[in-house]
Design a protein around this motif. Structure first.
Motif, PDB file in Angstrom:
ATOM      1  N   VAL A   1       0.821  -1.197   0.000  1.00 52.74           N
ATOM      2  CA  VAL A   1       0.000   0.000   0.000  1.00 52.74           C
ATOM      3  C   VAL A   1       0.864   1.259   0.000  1.00 52.74           C
ATOM      4  CG1 VAL A   1      -0.230   0.070   2.528  1.00 52.74           C
ATOM      5  CG2 VAL A   1      -2.004   1.108   1.070  1.00 52.74           C
ATOM      6  N   ALA A   2       0.437   2.232  -0.791  1.00 55.16           N
ATOM      7  CA  ALA A   2       1.146   3.498  -0.871  1.00 55.16           C
ATOM      8  C   ALA A   2       0.778   4.388   0.309  1.00 55.16           C
ATOM      9  CB  ALA A   2       0.796   4.202  -2.184  1.00 55.16           C
ATOM     10  N   PRO A   3       1.669   5.291   0.698  1.00 52.98           N
ATOM     11  CA  PRO A   3       1.302   6.249   1.742  1.00 52.98           C
ATOM     12  C   PRO A   3       0.259   7.225   1.218  1.00 52.98           C
ATOM     13  CG  PRO A   3       3.440   6.805   0.799  1.00 52.98           C
ATOM     14  CD  PRO A   3       3.051   5.478   0.210  1.00 52.98           C
ATOM     15  N   ASN A   4      -0.505   7.795   2.147  1.00 53.48           N
ATOM     16  CA  ASN A   4      -1.480   8.824   1.776  1.00 53.48           C
ATOM     17  C   ASN A   4      -2.481   8.302   0.758  1.00 53.48           C
ATOM     18  OD1 ASN A   4      -2.244  11.451   2.450  1.00 53.48           O
ATOM     19  ND2 ASN A   4      -1.344  12.296   0.587  1.00 53.48           N
ATOM     20  N   ALA A   5      -2.954   7.075   0.973  1.00 49.44           N
ATOM     21  CA  ALA A   5      -3.833   6.402   0.016  1.00 49.44           C
ATOM     22  C   ALA A   5      -5.244   6.983   0.053  1.00 49.44           C
ATOM     23  CB  ALA A   5      -3.875   4.902   0.320  1.00 49.44           C
ATOM     24  N   THR A   6      -6.005   6.673  -0.985  1.00 47.76           N
ATOM     25  CA  THR A   6      -7.420   7.017  -1.020  1.00 47.76           C
ATOM     26  C   THR A   6      -8.191   6.059  -0.121  1.00 47.76           C
ATOM     27  OG1 THR A   6      -7.275   7.887  -3.261  1.00 47.76           O
ATOM     28  CG2 THR A   6      -9.455   7.194  -2.510  1.00 47.76           C
ATOM     29  N   LEU A   7      -9.101   6.579   0.679  1.00 49.02           N
ATOM     30  CA  LEU A   7      -9.957   5.750   1.517  1.00 49.02           C
ATOM     31  C   LEU A   7     -11.199   5.335   0.732  1.00 49.02           C
ATOM     32  CD1 LEU A   7     -11.015   4.555   4.229  1.00 49.02           C
ATOM     33  CD2 LEU A   7     -11.969   6.834   4.714  1.00 49.02           C
ATOM     34  N   VAL A   8     -11.460   4.036   0.664  1.00 50.14           N
ATOM     35  CA  VAL A   8     -12.764   3.539   0.232  1.00 50.14           C
ATOM     36  C   VAL A   8     -13.507   3.158   1.504  1.00 50.14           C
ATOM     37  CG1 VAL A   8     -14.018   1.724  -0.987  1.00 50.14           C
ATOM     38  CG2 VAL A   8     -12.027   2.792  -2.048  1.00 50.14           C
ATOM     39  N   TYR A   9     -14.481   3.987   1.856  1.00 51.04           N
ATOM     40  CA  TYR A   9     -15.251   3.790   3.094  1.00 51.04           C
ATOM     41  C   TYR A   9     -16.479   2.976   2.754  1.00 51.04           C
ATOM     42  CZ  TYR A   9     -17.625   4.876   7.490  1.00 51.04           C
ATOM     43  OH  TYR A   9     -18.259   4.791   8.713  1.00 51.04           O
ATOM     44  N   ARG A  10     -16.532   1.758   3.297  1.00 58.22           N
ATOM     45  CA  ARG A  10     -17.480   0.750   2.838  1.00 58.22           C
ATOM     46  C   ARG A  10     -18.573   0.474   3.874  1.00 58.22           C
ATOM     47  NH1 ARG A  10     -17.942  -2.148  -2.194  1.00 58.22           N
ATOM     48  NH2 ARG A  10     -19.879  -3.217  -1.809  1.00 58.22           N
ATOM     49  N   MET A  11     -19.817   0.468   3.403  1.00 58.16           N
ATOM     50  CA  MET A  11     -20.964   0.076   4.212  1.00 58.16           C
ATOM     51  C   MET A  11     -21.556  -1.193   3.635  1.00 58.16           C
ATOM     52  SD  MET A  11     -21.756   3.994   4.452  1.00 58.16           S
ATOM     53  CE  MET A  11     -20.384   4.071   3.303  1.00 58.16           C
ATOM     54  N   HIS A  12     -21.651  -2.248   4.433  1.00 58.06           N
ATOM     55  CA  HIS A  12     -22.036  -3.561   3.913  1.00 58.06           C
ATOM     56  C   HIS A  12     -23.534  -3.652   3.647  1.00 58.06           C
ATOM     57  CE1 HIS A  12     -23.984  -5.027   7.596  1.00 58.06           C
ATOM     58  NE2 HIS A  12     -22.982  -4.485   8.283  1.00 58.06           N
ATOM     59  N   GLY A  13     -23.905  -4.632   2.832  1.00 52.05           N
ATOM     60  CA  GLY A  13     -25.306  -4.919   2.575  1.00 52.05           C
ATOM     61  C   GLY A  13     -25.895  -5.841   3.630  1.00 52.05           C
ATOM     62  N   GLY A  14     -27.174  -6.204   3.426  1.00 59.98           N
ATOM     63  CA  GLY A  14     -27.861  -7.083   4.358  1.00 59.98           C
ATOM     64  C   GLY A  14     -29.195  -6.534   4.831  1.00 59.98           C
ATOM     65  N   GLY A  15     -29.784  -5.609   4.065  1.00 63.56           N
ATOM     66  CA  GLY A  15     -31.114  -5.119   4.397  1.00 63.56           C
ATOM     67  C   GLY A  15     -31.199  -4.311   5.666  1.00 63.56           C
ATOM     68  N   PHE A  16     -30.078  -3.770   6.141  1.00 68.87           N
ATOM     69  CA  PHE A  16     -29.990  -3.013   7.403  1.00 68.87           C
ATOM     70  C   PHE A  16     -30.233  -3.906   8.616  1.00 68.87           C
ATOM     71  CE2 PHE A  16     -32.044  -0.351   4.152  1.00 68.87           C
ATOM     72  CZ  PHE A  16     -31.109   0.651   3.996  1.00 68.87           C
ATOM     73  N   VAL A  17     -30.307  -5.214   8.411  1.00 64.87           N
ATOM     74  CA  VAL A  17     -30.767  -6.138   9.452  1.00 64.87           C
ATOM     75  C   VAL A  17     -29.770  -7.272   9.697  1.00 64.87           C
ATOM     76  CG1 VAL A  17     -32.569  -7.847   9.968  1.00 64.87           C
ATOM     77  CG2 VAL A  17     -33.210  -5.611   9.082  1.00 64.87           C
TER      78      VAL A  17
END
Length: 380
Positions: free
Chosen positions: A131-147
């Motif tokens: 991984v490179a320094p100062n990388a781009t963040l991929v901020y991930r929210m998972h699936g599952g119907g909120f449940v």
């Protein structure tokens, strides 16, 4: 709260016990109703002109559908959502043929951060061995119907993204309905986004280069994060990835503006049928009122949002709202890539990893990330 948010708690492996002190109500599940609240499913429905043709199933899906149905039916036979979660678990997502080797190409780490009420929320960090320094963040929210679900619901997508050395993926294990209904999952995700920005150095990311991303319920939350960041003056969201997104509660969908037939046409989809989707929605938001934080399609404005990649499935109840959101974003002046895959079900790359459309899906995903995550010499 600010002093708490700046703490960094690291764990080597495994989910950690919840420390929430709220009393959780007992959930008794008669979650699957016999009749839809929002659609007439017993009519002689004719495919609508724009997207109805996308429901025609591919041969590969037809062959796999009985096995998919059997797996999904076992989960939905659970007596309550807690049992559903135990049955589903969170095993490492399998990679499709020809995909990256998750145990050789990337590393993972578990962290925790305190949400606004002090509850510790788990984050799972995926990154390249190089991984490179100062990388781009991929901020991930998972699936599952909120449940249901945790990080590995979208684990394959997280691994693909993390093989890019200019990316660090952080997946947030937000609290789930019905124990924690709307807006708590939204608040957890937003608190995690702020925490990542404030702890950018520890994460090795550039706090002004963030791509919000998610599939299904996670696609909803990613779209909501982009709007909330704009509304609250939070800089740094440079793109959004919305896969199979749920972007409008059926009660509020503007049917006079957009084609809306996929809930009826694809109601028997074994991965996510109409009655099952409504069960998720009822658990997440049992008494919904108009609010962009659960239905971003009805936001007052979608202007000045970051470029979006929207990918959806033709044989999916959520198909038409994905197209509607892409159309609304474009009308607001947002740069959008929209792809619909004919004849495959909701989140098909996870349930049909060998389908011919799966490598196309990942190629488009990787290309979009590459476009926005490239790190210039000046940033290094």
């Amino acid at each position: 709260m600010e002093s708490k948010r700046n703490c960094l708690i690291t764990h080597a492996s495994g989910p950690k016990p919840r420390c929430d002190t709220r009393v959780k109500k007992q959930v008794t599940m008669d979650y699957l109703k016999n009749k839809s609240e929002y659609f007439s499913l017993d009519t002689d429905f004719k495919p609508l002109p724009k997207y109805g043709h996308l429901s025609e199933k591919t041969p590969e899906y037809i062959a796999a559908e009985p096995a998919i149905d059997a797996v999904q039916s076992r989960f939905w036979a659970s007596p309550d959502f807690a049992a559903f979660r135990r049955a589903a678990g969170d095993p490492d997502a399998a990679m499709p043929p020809g995909g990256p080797d998750r145990y050789r190409d990337i590393t993972t780490e578990l962290l925790q951060f305190p949400a606004r009420d002090g509850h510790l929320i788990e984050l799972k960090v995926y990154k390249s061995q190089n991984v490179a320094p100062n990388a781009t963040l991929v901020y991930r929210m998972h699936g599952g119907g909120f449940v249901v679900g945790r990080h590995e619901v979208d684990g394959a997508e997280n691994v693909y993204a993390a093989t890019n050395p200019n990316i660090v993926v952080v997946s947030v294990d937000y609290r789930l309905a019905p124990e924690f209904p709307f807006p708590r999952p939204v608040e957890d995700c937003y608190d995690g986004l702020l925490w990542c920005k404030e702890n950018a150095k520890a994460l090795g990311i550039n706090p002004e280069k963030i791509i919000v991303a998610g599939s299904s319920a996670g696609g909803n939350l990613a779209a909501v994060m982009a709007i909330m960041a704009r509304e609250n003056g939070i800089a740094g969201i440079i793109a959004q990835v919305l896969h199979f997104p749920a972007v409008c509660h059926p009660k509020f969908f503007p049917r006079d503006k957009y084609e809306y037939g996929s809930y009826i046409q694809n109601s028997e989809n074994p991965v996510l049928g109409t009655l099952r989707m409504e069960a998720f929605l009822n658990a997440y938001n049992p008494n919904p009122e108009p609010d962009y934080r659960h239905s971003p399609l009805i936001a007052d404005s979608l202007a000045n949002l970051p470029p979006a990649l929207v990918q959806c499935a033709g044989f999916d109840v959520l198909r038409d709202e994905a197209f509607a959101y892409a159309e609304a974003l474009k009308l607001a002046g947002v740069d959008v890539e929209i792809y619909g895959y004919q004849g495959v079900p909701h989140c098909f790359p996870a349930v049909l990893p060998t389908h011919p459309s799966t490598p196309v899906f990942y190629k488009r995903y990787n290309s979009f990330l590459e476009k926005y995550a490239t790190i210039s010499a000046e940033e290094n």
